[in-house]
Each structure stands twice: as structure tokens, then as C-alpha cells.
Design an enzyme around this catalytic site. Structure first.
Site, PDB file in Angstrom:
ATOM      1  CD  GLU A 164      -2.938   1.155   2.324  1.00 55.29           C
ATOM      2  OE1 GLU A 164      -2.783   0.352   3.250  1.00 55.29           O
ATOM      3  OE2 GLU A 164      -3.860   1.958   2.264  1.00 55.29           O
ATOM      4  CG  HIS A 188      -6.342   0.139  12.482  1.00 53.20           C
ATOM      5  ND1 HIS A 188      -7.147   1.256  12.450  1.00 53.20           N
ATOM      6  CD2 HIS A 188      -5.768   0.055  11.255  1.00 53.20           C
ATOM      7  CE1 HIS A 188      -7.053   1.824  11.253  1.00 53.20           C
ATOM      8  NE2 HIS A 188      -6.213   1.116  10.509  1.00 53.20           N
ATOM      9  CD  GLU A 189      -3.033  -2.427  10.525  1.00 59.52           C
ATOM     10  OE1 GLU A 189      -3.507  -2.588   9.392  1.00 59.52           O
ATOM     11  OE2 GLU A 189      -2.682  -1.297  10.955  1.00 59.52           O
ATOM     12  CD  GLU A 209      -6.609   3.035   6.559  1.00 55.01           C
ATOM     13  OE1 GLU A 209      -6.804   2.816   7.779  1.00 55.01           O
ATOM     14  OE2 GLU A 209      -5.976   2.231   5.841  1.00 55.01           O
ATOM     15  N   GLY A 241       2.783   2.185  10.837  1.00 47.16           N
ATOM     16  CA  GLY A 241       2.539   1.387  12.035  1.00 47.16           C
ATOM     17  C   GLY A 241       2.400  -0.091  11.716  1.00 47.16           C
ATOM     18  CB  ALA A 242       0.525  -2.486  11.496  1.00 47.20           C
ATOM     19  CG  MET A 243       0.120  -3.312   4.795  1.00 47.56           C
ATOM     20  SD  MET A 243      -0.909  -1.870   4.395  1.00 47.56           S
ATOM     21  CE  MET A 243      -2.084  -2.631   3.290  1.00 47.56           C
ATOM     22  CD  GLU A 244      -4.984  -2.257   5.432  1.00 39.54           C
ATOM     23  OE1 GLU A 244      -4.052  -1.801   6.115  1.00 39.54           O
ATOM     24  OE2 GLU A 244      -5.657  -1.555   4.641  1.00 39.54           O
ATOM     25  CG  ASN A 245      -0.013  -6.869   3.798  1.00 36.26           C
ATOM     26  OD1 ASN A 245      -0.112  -5.958   3.004  1.00 36.26           O
ATOM     27  ND2 ASN A 245       0.909  -6.902   4.747  1.00 36.26           N
TER      28      ASN A 245
HETATM   29  N1  0A1 Z   1      -3.244   0.802   5.783  1.00 37.55           N
HETATM   30  C1  0A1 Z   1      -2.374   0.792   6.925  1.00 37.55           C
HETATM   31  C2  0A1 Z   1      -1.363   1.855   6.994  1.00 37.55           C
HETATM   32  C3  0A1 Z   1      -0.395   2.000   5.905  1.00 37.55           C
HETATM   33  C4  0A1 Z   1      -0.607   2.971   4.972  1.00 37.55           C
HETATM   34  C5  0A1 Z   1       0.305   3.246   3.995  1.00 37.55           C
HETATM   35  C6  0A1 Z   1       1.424   2.519   3.975  1.00 37.55           C
HETATM   36  O1  0A1 Z   1       2.332   2.809   3.020  1.00 37.55           O
HETATM   37  C7  0A1 Z   1       2.142   3.950   2.303  1.00 37.55           C
HETATM   38  C8  0A1 Z   1       1.663   1.537   4.901  1.00 37.55           C
HETATM   39  C9  0A1 Z   1       0.743   1.270   5.861  1.00 37.55           C
HETATM   40  C10 0A1 Z   1      -3.207   1.033   8.166  1.00 37.55           C
HETATM   41  O2  0A1 Z   1      -4.138   1.810   8.129  1.00 37.55           O
HETATM   42  O3  0A1 Z   1      -2.890   0.469   9.182  1.00 37.55           O
HETATM   43 ZN    ZN Z   2      -5.869   1.361   8.579  1.00 29.58          ZN
END
Ligand code: 0A1
Ligand code: ZN
Length: 855
Positions: free
Chosen positions: A122, A290-291, A313, A254-258
Site C-alpha cells: 500500500e 485496527h489491522e 481508514e 505502524g502496520a499493514m492489513e495484508n
Molecule cells: N493501511 C495501513 C497503513 C499504511 C498505509 C500506507 C502505507 O504505506 C504507504 C503503509 C501502511 C493502516 O491503516 O494500518
Molecule cells: Zn488502517
């Protein structure tokens, strides 16, 4: 700026992609500098699209071969991607590319961190992995094979098969490319199982580096609680056989919701009582939730395009706030959320970076992961819930999940389900998504013959690119108190929809005291003249816990402003009111600790600027110091008793109750240190058996002087632990006395452990210093230069984090001509750099425009 100015993207230009993707197969041969990625993608013409040009995004890829339906093709390649003639019927695209994860310092796409491979896609990182329509509205099932001799090989979805040096994963749920993830490393798992409400057995794993084994229990526990909560409150069950979380040390966010494979900044996973603070535990719980919640609000239902980012978000932040409120104290959570909103989002909304919750254009989407999209977006959903009520909200959400599962949606889709489920017209409400800026609600009143009238006026100041604003729908929750402190009108919500509007209350025996904007029912700034006595009265009597705190906070703000502008002494009414709160044993210790926290220097600067006074950072700092000492003295007899009473005997527990007691105890310790020269704080530091107490005492020593020995001891004890050392670095930069802050920070950047390419370490030092208002805004301009130098340096290796940190300059235009000139020169120096990234280029352009706004 870069030579060819990057072109902005506009919401109004959206068109669907010309092709649908039925299936993606990826094959990774991982090598640090020569990873091979083979992709096999089944495309078919999209009947809903008119434009059938075949363009695939791709950046920094070396194309080895490409074929369509088995026949080699030679596409036309640009720095942004490739195009190629394709059949007018379904076809299979195959391509092999080479990439170098070990050289990827931007931490976007496939990169390496401590010998481990990981991905961050992302918003637009997948195009650095292979050629693909890298846009969120193209959704497809992915099957992935990883070949690598590291022991743990992970990707999205369910494991299919594995052997020595390889693994295969299959994700049956169609997803956009930004949710793709791959991890390979030497990792160990903390595991458990969860049976969903639908009877699915899910294996849960939190993967960390072997050295961090034993620090993932709280993350795992938070995950289980999140899964249960989402079933109970939103009726959402998990939908794969495994859920993997991986902790990574080098991470931009912070983190990523893959999907099925969340990747986390290790600071939001790893915790032990000795190394993590109460705040860390709270953040882990919140971000894990959140994730996880994104699995439905983000993954199953995603965004049509990045302008709709708040769709996932704002909603997911709102959901994680509800979760935290349920796990902890709802009142304390609300107060903390509002403090963050004001500190970050109001500041953003009031400056050169202001933009709507749904922006209309962007140059670099990474610059729009903002407090406005996240936190204001969540407030907008809170207002919606308040307006339609909890049942209406639940009906609308059920309809949203039923109707849009598997789709890439828009804010319009979101509002439509509310209109249908509740019958409410949301045309005017929608302005919350399109108008930037924080509405000001001005309140005057009169009282006559038992009738009390509130005159309410709303107005939103202009923001960049937006002049006149229309009135918005503002749910104003209020209550009325009689002069003896009884509540004569319990919380009632009135809806402001006009520029001017009256609210009339009849049959009152005496002029009431209004408690306005209870629970912070809308993200607005309330403007109302009220006497300090009235605020003190509300602090003592308000039944709404948020407004009780707010009364004390606004009283403190007024007192501090008078101290800055008139060199006044701190008002006795404030000191007495504060003493009464601290003494009030029935009040939650966490609440009392919050009441003892004075408004920050930036908040005071903002409040002064709002009144047309140019803030003097040094005068603000000095007044705040005097105020703290005055509080310490006035409440002198209370501290030792409070300190003793708030002890937490027994083993450490990160729960809200003990955390609240520790917070109040440390607040007492901080005030005591102003009277005893820090003796008690030294002892507290030496005896601490958990990080909250250890770092809490160290902060007290840093603020009041005499921290040198403790700092050395701390570094000797924790030098091996990067997350703990981030605290050590950050605290010194943030708390250094104004006249020493630049030198202290510069010395920190010369420390052998200042590994500046690690985003957490960079944020600790440069971000920490930027938060030291009086230090950063040093009249010499040395603070601006220091930060600018580091932003330039980081931009060359990691544009995304560098650009985010440039928000240090968000408020430069509110200061005096001397400071403005120096800040502007620093920004222009950045802007003039050869090879500046698109991320940073856009940020400095927007920041520099502040001069034009203020001029
Ligand atoms: N979607 C994730 C946060 C996130 C957003 C952008 C990133 O790279 C540009 C990385 C992570 C969340 O809301 O936790
Ligand atoms: Zn998020």
C-alpha cells in the site's frame, strides 16, 4: 523540484480499468540482489470499461521476458510501466522480472530488514514487484509460490503445500494488489487457535525474530480479543484458515492489513513489562485490532480509488476506537482521542496541508495517509452514528457488508446504505467529506422569564484551494446544569444545519450553566466566552466525563495564555479546582492523571495564533514551566500521599486500572520533583521493575534536571534493545531545554547507535526534536536547518518517511517574521535539491504555500 514536475491525479478523472483479472499466479525466487518474479495473469476485457488500452504499472523492474498466450511480446516500457497490444478476448499475460530487495531502502515493494524479506504494497508498492494494474479497483484471487532457503515462507491466504526451500499459498478472496504480502525469514511463532462463530478453526501465529521470542503474547491476546469483538459487535467472522502477523524492524508506518498476513512495525507487536510501557501495550492492542478489523473494512470491501481512502481508514479507526473503549475506560479513551485529534488533525486543518476527508487531487498518494483521512474520517463516522442512532448504524452496516462484499467502493456507496437503512437524507452531511477546515461554532446566550436561548453560529475558515464554505450538519450534544450543580437537562443532541440557529429551552427556574459539545460530539472548535468560575463549576459538577475534563483543560489553557500574554500569575481558581479533582478519590486515577496534564506548547501556540497573537515559543515554554511549578507548590501536601496510594503492588499488569494508577503516580512524581530536586524520581528510577516506571522517572529527571547519570545507566542496560533505545533517543530530543535542544539533538545524530535509515530511530530523534516546540523554533533558525538537512538526507533513501517528517514545518507561518524567514529559507533549500522525490516535492510545495496564505 525534480525536472519534469509530477502530474497530479484528480478524483473527477476516474475511469475503470479496461480489463478484469480472473487469476494471478506469482512465483518468487528470492535472492538479495537478484530476485526473480514470474507472473501469470488471466485477463479478460472489462465490459464496464470503454478504454481498452493495456497499461501495466511497473517501477524499477528489469523485464526479462513477456508473453501473451504463450507467444513472446516486446512491450513499450516507460519509467511508470508498460503497454502492449493485446487480444480483444480473454488472454494470459506472463512476465518475468528481476528486482533487488537488498537495495530497496525506500521500504516499499519487496525489501529486506535484518536478513528477512518482506513487502509493503500500500498504496502503490506492488508495481515495484511486478508489472500489474496496481490500482485498488482491480481485484483478483492470488496464488503464490516462494522459493528461498530461509525457514519460514509466508504469503496471503491459506498454505497449500510446502517442502524444503519452497512454499505455496492460495488466497481465494479476490483482493487488490496493495494487499499482497510475502515474508521470508528466520522467524519463530507464538501461536494459538480460534474457532469462529461460523465454526471455522483458525491457526493464529505472531512471527518474530528468534531474539524477540517471548514478546508476542500480548499481541496474540489482543488479536483473539479483536476477533471475538468483531463477531459480537459487528457480526463479522474471520474467513481463512490461518491468520499470520509478522513483526518487522524497518517499517515506514505502524502496520499493514495484508489479507491473512499482517505486517507490523515491531514496536506495535513486541512487549514485555521490562521493555514496553503502558502506552506501548495500549497501542499494540489498538493497532492489532485496527489491522484485524480491516479484514472486513478494507480487504473484503475495499476502495475504488485512493480518494476513497477514508472509506476504509476512517471506518476502521472508528471501529478500533470503539474496541479500545470497550476494553478500557470509554471516558479516558474519548479524552485521549480528542487530544490526538486536536494536536494533529486540527493543526493540519488549520495550516497549509489542510485537505478534505476525501481529497480531490493528489500528486503522491503516500502523502495522504493523514490525520484528516484517518482521525477526522473516524469522527465523521461517529457523527453519523450519533445522528442515526446505534440501531440505525447497525442496520446500515449490515446492509453495507451484505451489498458490497467483494467490491471496491466509494463514499457514495457508504452514504447510500445509511440513507436506505435509515431513511435519512445525507446530502448536506456529505459536506464533511468534501470541505476541509475545522468549523468554528460561536455560542452566545440569553435568559429571560425562564427561557434560555442559545444563539449558535457556524463558520469554517478558508483552506488552501477552498474559499467559501457551506454550513455543515453538526450534532451538538448538550446538557444544562442548575446553579446548584443539578442536571436540569440531560444530554440532548441538537442538529445544527444553518449558518445561524437558535436553540430554546423553556421552563427553567434559573439561568442554567450549559455543558456544550458533550463527548466532543462533533470535530469543531467551540467559541464561547465563559468566566473561569463557570469552567471550574463544570469541572466540579459536569456529569459528562469528557466535558468535565474539557472544562479543566480549557481553564488551564486560559490561565496559561494569560500567563504568556500578560505575565499573569496562575489563577487561584484553577489551582483550587485542580486540587479538588486530584483529591476526589472516587474519580478514576487515569482521569485524574489526564486532568494534571497541562496543554502542550503547540496547543498554546495554536490558541494564541487563533486569537491573532503571534506566539513566542520561548515565552510559552517558560509560562508552562512556571505553571507546573505553581501546581506543584499549590498541591504540595497532596503529592506524597497520592504517590504512596497509587502504588501497584504485585506483578505488572498492562490493564487500564493499573496503568491509570501508574500514570497518576508518575504525575505526582513529576510535580514532586519540582520541590525535592528530583530525589524521589532518582529513587523511583533505581527501583523501577517495569518500563513505564523506568522511562517515566527518566522523563521527570530530564525535565527537572539531573538526568545524566540515569541516562548513562539506561543506555548501558538497554543498549542491545532497539525499541527501548528508541525511547532513550526520543526522550532526550523532545525534552531537552530549549537552549540546548539543537545541540543535544545534533549530538544524538552523531551517536553510534543513530541508525538513521531505520524509520523508528529517525522518527525518535528528528521527530522527537520537531515535537520540542521551543527547541525546533529556536530563533536562530538552527532547528529548522537541522531538520531540513536530515530531511534532505533521508529523502534520497526513503522518500515516504522523509516526506511525512516534513510536517514538522506545518506551523511555520504562524510565527514572527524572523522565524518565518528562516523556516522559509530551510524549506526552499529542500525544494531546490536536485533529484528530490515526488513525495517531498509535493510536501514542500504545499508547505511553502503557507507563506502566501499568511501574507
Ligand atoms: N493501511 C495501513 C497503513 C499504511 C498505509 C500506507 C502505507 O504505506 C504507504 C503503509 C501502511 C493502516 O491503516 O494500518
Ligand atoms: Zn488502517
Amino acid at each position: 523540484m525534480t525536472d519534469a514536475a509530477p502530474q497530479p491525479v484528480f478524483l473527477k478523472d476516474y475511469t475503470p480499468f479496461g480489463f478484469l483479472v480472473d487469476q494471478v499466479e506469482l512465483n518468487f525466487h528470492l535472492q538479495p540482489t537478484a530476485t526473480r518474479v514470474r507472473a501469470k495473469i488471466a485477463f479478460r476485457p472489462n465490459p464496464a470499461a470503454r478504454d481498452r488500452r493495456f497499461f501495466l504499472h511497473g517501477e524499477d523492474l528489469t523485464l526479462i521476458s513477456a508473453a501473451i498466450d504463450g507467444s513472446p511480446v516486446t512491450p513499450e516500457i516507460t519509467p511508470e510501466g508498460l503497454s502492449c497490444p493485446v487480444p480483444e478476448a480473454p488472454f494470459v499475460w506472463e512476465a518475468e522480472v528481476e528486482i533487488a530487495p537488498a537495495e530497496n531502502t525506500a521500504l516499499e515493494g519487496l525489501y529486506m530488514s535484518n536478513g528477512m524479506y518482506c513487502t509493503q504494497c500500500e498504496a502503490e508498492g506492488f508495481r515495484k514487484i511486478t508489472f500489474y494494474p496496481d490500482r485498488p479497483d482491480v481485484m483478483a484471487p492470488f496464488r503464490v509460490r516462494v522459493d528461498c532457503d530461509l525457514p519460514v515462507l509466508l504469503s496471503n491466504g491459506n498454505p497449500v503445500a510446502q517442502g524444503a526451500g519452497w512454499a505455496e499459498w492460495n488466497d481465494p478472496w479476490p483482493k487488490p494488489s496493495y494487499l499482497f504480502a510475502l515474508v521470508a525469514g528466520e522467524l519463530v511463532a507464538t501461536s494459538d487457535r480460534f474457532t469462529t462463530s461460523e465454526g471455522r478453526e483458525v491457526a493464529l501465529n505472531v512471527w518474530v525474530r528468534p531474539a524477540d521470542q517471548g514478546k508476542a503474547d500480548y499481541a496474540l491476546d489482543s488479536l483473539i480479543r479483536s476477533m471475538k469483538w468483531d463477531e459480537e459487535v459487528y457480526g463479522r467472522a474471520y474467513d481463512l484458515d490461518v491468520f499470520n502477523i509478522v513483526a518487522v524492524d524497518d517499517f515506514n508506518m505502524g502496520a499493514m492489513e495484508n489479507k491473512g498476513l499482517n505486517v507490523f512495525n515491531s514496536r506495535y507487536v513486541l512487549a514485555s513489562p521490562e521493555t514496553a510501557t503502558d502506552r506501548d501495550y495500549e497501542n499494540i492492542e489498538r493497532i492489532i485490532a485496527h489491522e484485524y478489523f480491516h479484514n472486513w473494512t478494507g480487504d473484503r470491501i475495499t476502495c475504488r480509488d485512493w480518494f476513497q481512502l477514508s472509506l476504509k481508514e476512517g471506518l476502521t479507526v472508528f471501529r478500533d476506537s470503539q474496541f479500545s473503549a470497550d476494553m478500557r475506560s470509554a471516558a479516558v479513551k474519548r479524552i485521549e482521542d480528542v487530544m490526538t485529534l486536536r494536536a494533529r488533525q486540527f493543526r493540519e486543518d488549520n495550516g497549509p496541508l489542510a485537505h478534505p476527508v476525501r481529497p480531490e487531487s493528489y500528486t503522491e498518494i503516500n502523502n495522504f495517509y493523514t490525520a484528516t483521512v484517518y482521525e477526522k474520517g473516524a469522527e465523521v463516522i461517529g457523527m453519523l452514528r450519533r445522528l442515526v442512532g446505534p440501531e440505525g448504524y447497525a442496520r446500515a452496516l449490515d446492509l453495507y457488508f451484505a451489498r458490497h462484499d467483494g467490491q471496491a467502493c466509494t463514499i457514495e456507496d457508504w452514504l447510500q446504505v445509511f440513507e436506505e437503512a435509515t431513511g435519512r437524507d445525507l446530502t448536506q452531511f456529505k459536506r464533511w467529506y468534501s470541505q476541509a477546515g475545522t468549523p468554528r461554532v460561536k455560542v452566545t446566550e440569553d435568559f429571560k422569564d425562564g427561557t434560555y436561548t442559545l444563539h449558535l453560529e457556524q463558520k469554517t475558515p478558508p483552506t488552501p484551494g477552498q474559499g467559501e464554505k457551506q454550513p455543515q450538519v453538526i450534532p451538538l450534544a448538550l446538557g444544562l446544569l442548575s446553579p446548584n450543580g443539578d442536571e436540569v437537562l440531560p444530554t440532548t443532541v441538537i442538529e445544527l444545519t444553518e449558518a445561524r440557529q437558535d436553540a430554546v429551552f423553556e421552563g427553567l427556574g434559573a439561568k442554567p450553566v450549559p455543558s456544550l459539545l458533550r463527548g466532543f460530539s462533533a470535530p469543531v472548535i467551540l467559541e464561547r466566552d465563559s468566566a473561569p468560575e463557570e469552567r471550574a463549576f463544570l469541572l466540579a459538577h459536569d456529569t459528562d466525563p469528557f466535558n468535565k475534563w474539557e472544562a479543566g483543560r480549557s481553564l488551564a489553557r486560559e490561565v496559561l495564555i494569560a500567563m504568556v500574554t500578560e505575565d499573569a500569575a496562575p489563577a487561584p481558581a484553577w489551582l483550587d479546582a485542580l486540587a479538588a479533582v486530584v483529591r476526589h478519590e472516587a474519580l478514576d486515577p487515569a482521569f485524574r492523571a489526564l486532568a494534571l496534564r497541562l496543554p502542550g506548547e503547540d496547543e498554546l501556540a495554536e490558541a494564541l495564533a487563533e486569537r491573532g497573537t503571534v506566539p513566542d515559543p520561548l515565552a510559552i515554554h517558560a509560562a508552562r514551566e512556571r505553571a507546573k511549578t505553581a501546581v506543584a507548590r499549590h498541591l504540595d501536601p497532596l503529592w506524597p500521599g497520592l504517590y504512596a496510594q497509587m502504588d501497584c503492588p504485585g506483578p505488572y499488569s498492562p490493564g487500564a486500572a493499573d496503568a491509570g494508577r501508574r500514570a497518576l503516580r508518575l504525575a505526582a512524581l513529576g510535580y514532586m520533583a519540582r520541590l525535592d530536586g528530583g530525589a524521589r524520581a532518582q529513587a523511583h528510577f533505581a527501583a523501577a521493575d517495569n518500563m513505564t516506571d523506568e522511562i517515566g522517572a527518566l522523563s521527570v529527571l530530564l525535565e527537572t534536571g539531573g538526568a545524566d547519570e540515569a541516562l548513562d545507566r539506561f543506555a548501558r542496560r538497554w543498549g542491545h534493545d532497539r525499541l527501548v533505545m528508541d525511547k532513550w533517543f526520543g526522550l532526550q530530543a523532545t525534552l531537552a531545554a530549549p537552549e540546548r535542544a539543537v545541540a543535544v539533538t545534533r549530538a544524538l545524530t552523531e551517536h553510534p547507535q543513530f541508525t538513521w535509515k531505520n524509520p523508528n530511530r529517525f522518527r525518535a530523534v528528528i521527530g522527537g526534536f520537531s515535537a520540542n516546540a521551543a527547541g525546533f523554533h529556536d530563533a536562530s533558525g538552527a532547528g529548522y536547518d537541522l531538520v531540513a538537512d536530515w530531511l534532505i538526507r533521508l529523502d534520497a533513501v526513503n522518500p515516504q518517511t522523509a516526506a511525512r517528517m516534513s510536517t514538522a514545518f506545518e506551523t511555520w507561518a504562524r510565527y514572527d517574521a524572523g522565524r518565518r524567514e528562516k523556516a522559509q529559507a530551510a524549506l526552499e533549500r529542500i525544494a531546490a535539491r536536485e533529484g528530490l522525490s515526488r513525495d517531498m516535492g509535493e510536501m514542500v510545495d504545499r508547505l511553502l504555500a503557507a507563506g502566501r496564505i499568511a501574507a
